[in-house]
Motif scaffolding. Structure first.
Motif, PDB file in Angstrom:
ATOM      1  N   GLN A   1       4.665  10.540  -7.053  1.00  0.00           N
ATOM      2  CA  GLN A   1       3.866  10.705  -8.265  1.00  0.00           C
ATOM      3  C   GLN A   1       4.419  11.781  -9.198  1.00  0.00           C
ATOM      4  O   GLN A   1       3.995  11.874 -10.348  1.00  0.00           O
ATOM      5  CB  GLN A   1       2.427  11.063  -7.890  1.00  0.00           C
ATOM      6  N   ASN A   2       5.369  12.591  -8.709  1.00  0.00           N
ATOM      7  CA  ASN A   2       5.907  13.695  -9.509  1.00  0.00           C
ATOM      8  C   ASN A   2       6.947  13.155 -10.489  1.00  0.00           C
ATOM      9  O   ASN A   2       8.150  13.257 -10.278  1.00  0.00           O
ATOM     10  CB  ASN A   2       6.528  14.753  -8.597  1.00  0.00           C
TER      11      ASN A   2
ATOM     12  N   LEU B   1       2.150  14.034   1.360  1.00  0.00           N
ATOM     13  CA  LEU B   1       3.120  14.836   0.615  1.00  0.00           C
ATOM     14  C   LEU B   1       4.199  13.940   0.003  1.00  0.00           C
ATOM     15  O   LEU B   1       4.645  14.179  -1.128  1.00  0.00           O
ATOM     16  CB  LEU B   1       3.750  15.886   1.534  1.00  0.00           C
ATOM     17  N   LEU B   2       4.613  12.924   0.740  1.00  0.00           N
ATOM     18  CA  LEU B   2       5.614  11.996   0.219  1.00  0.00           C
ATOM     19  C   LEU B   2       5.053  11.187  -0.948  1.00  0.00           C
ATOM     20  O   LEU B   2       5.760  10.905  -1.916  1.00  0.00           O
ATOM     21  CB  LEU B   2       6.097  11.064   1.335  1.00  0.00           C
TER      22      LEU B   2
ATOM     23  N   LEU C   1      11.048   3.782   0.259  1.00  0.00           N
ATOM     24  CA  LEU C   1      11.831   4.952  -0.154  1.00  0.00           C
ATOM     25  C   LEU C   1      12.814   5.358   0.944  1.00  0.00           C
ATOM     26  O   LEU C   1      14.005   5.588   0.677  1.00  0.00           O
ATOM     27  CB  LEU C   1      10.883   6.115  -0.470  1.00  0.00           C
ATOM     28  N   PHE C   2      12.345   5.422   2.181  1.00  0.00           N
ATOM     29  CA  PHE C   2      13.205   5.800   3.305  1.00  0.00           C
ATOM     30  C   PHE C   2      14.269   4.740   3.570  1.00  0.00           C
ATOM     31  O   PHE C   2      15.416   5.077   3.882  1.00  0.00           O
ATOM     32  CB  PHE C   2      12.357   6.038   4.559  1.00  0.00           C
ATOM     33  N   LEU C   3      13.893   3.468   3.461  1.00  0.00           N
ATOM     34  CA  LEU C   3      14.874   2.397   3.642  1.00  0.00           C
ATOM     35  C   LEU C   3      16.001   2.516   2.623  1.00  0.00           C
ATOM     36  O   LEU C   3      17.178   2.355   2.963  1.00  0.00           O
ATOM     37  CB  LEU C   3      14.185   1.032   3.501  1.00  0.00           C
TER      38      LEU C   3
ATOM     39  N   HIS D   1       0.835  -1.200   0.000  1.00  0.00           N
ATOM     40  CA  HIS D   1       0.000   0.000   0.000  1.00  0.00           C
ATOM     41  C   HIS D   1       0.874   1.257   0.000  1.00  0.00           C
ATOM     42  O   HIS D   1       2.113   1.173  -0.137  1.00  0.00           O
ATOM     43  CB  HIS D   1      -0.948  -0.003   1.200  1.00  0.00           C
ATOM     44  N   ARG D   2       0.226   2.410   0.132  1.00  0.00           N
ATOM     45  CA  ARG D   2       0.944   3.694   0.075  1.00  0.00           C
ATOM     46  C   ARG D   2       2.089   3.756   1.076  1.00  0.00           C
ATOM     47  O   ARG D   2       3.216   4.163   0.740  1.00  0.00           O
ATOM     48  CB  ARG D   2      -0.034   4.843   0.356  1.00  0.00           C
ATOM     49  N   ASP D   3       1.818   3.361   2.322  1.00  0.00           N
ATOM     50  CA  ASP D   3       2.833   3.481   3.368  1.00  0.00           C
ATOM     51  C   ASP D   3       4.023   2.561   3.116  1.00  0.00           C
ATOM     52  O   ASP D   3       5.157   2.901   3.448  1.00  0.00           O
ATOM     53  CB  ASP D   3       2.205   3.198   4.735  1.00  0.00           C
TER      54      ASP D   3
END
Length: 240
Positions: free
Chosen positions: A227-228, A221-222, A139-141, A131-133
């Motif tokens: 998505q950007n 926001l993350l 990403l952080f890992l 899921h999103r989280d």
């Protein structure tokens, strides 16, 4: 369930996840995410513009206890074929190799076994319950432990197995997963993995929880950053 199906449909349309005639295998670990994905994809068949076939698949890890009777009943109620493949992956990692950092090897072995099972069943796509989280935590890992800006893509083609992995819940916040699992009373199976709850991902989850106390909409926001595609290109959408 409306929120879940809305996020699923948006992800499908944005990333062209499902095509007419697809045979989609749903990787069901017995955890909350994969069970909700199974329910969502079973319901999505009713109004998806592209008809598809659905099969639920589970790998056992050779670890006990692991009671799948509730999952089997759920699949039957949803009118979804359910296939269980017995493996010894857990025993290999924890008893034979005694891995100190087991998650990476375990994920690799499970991916290989799932790919083999999908080929046997004639499935061309494998749906996973991230899921999103999960995307944000990955990403952080990657940034904090590997020194690179990376996360999994909503759609990934595996050339060796000629299998496409899709993650239909990538837009869905984990809080909605938790809410729907409680509301639907889904038969969540407790993971028998000895490392469950003691991983780097759990540390990252706590870190993000701390950030969100200061910036309540930080996770959204993350997701916007992922998505950007014009600036970062992490989740580039296929061209029509």
């Amino acid at each position: 369930m409306k929120e879940v199906l809305g996020c699923l449909r948006r992800a499908d349309e944005d990333f062209h996840m499902i095509s007419p005639g697809d045979h989609v295998a749903v990787g069901v670990s017995g955890g909350k995410d994969s069970l909700l994905l199974l329910v969502a994809l079973a319901l999505y068949r009713r109004f998806c513009k592209n008809p598809y076939r659905l099969t639920a698949v589970t790998l056992t890890m050779g670890l006990e206890p692991f009671d799948l009777s509730g999952v089997k009943k759920l699949a039957q109620e949803l009118e979804v074929e359910y296939v269980v493949r017995e493996t010894e992956i857990g025993k290999v990692i924890f008893e034979e190799r005694k891995e100190k950092n087991p998650c990476s090897l375990c994920a690799k072995m499970r991916r290989g076994a799932l790919s083999d099972l999908c080929r046997e069943l004639g499935c061309n796509k494998l749906a996973l319950g991230h899921h999103r989280d999960d995307a944000i935590e990955t990403l952080f890992l990657s940034m904090l432990y590997e020194g690179r800006i990376h996360t999994f893509h909503p759609v990934t083609y595996l050339s060796r197995s000629q299998l496409t992995q899709i993650r239909p819940l990538v837009y869905l916040p984990e809080k909605h997963v938790l809410h729907m699992v409680r509301t639907l009373d889904l038969p969540v199976v407790q993971s028998p993995c000895p490392a469950n709850g003691h991983t780097k991902r759990e540390d990252i989850k706590e870190l993000l929880d701390g950030i969100c106390k200061r910036i309540p909409n930080a996770r959204q926001l993350l997701l916007s950053a992922l998505q950007n595609e014009e600036q970062y290109g992490l989740w580039e959408k296929p061209k029509d």
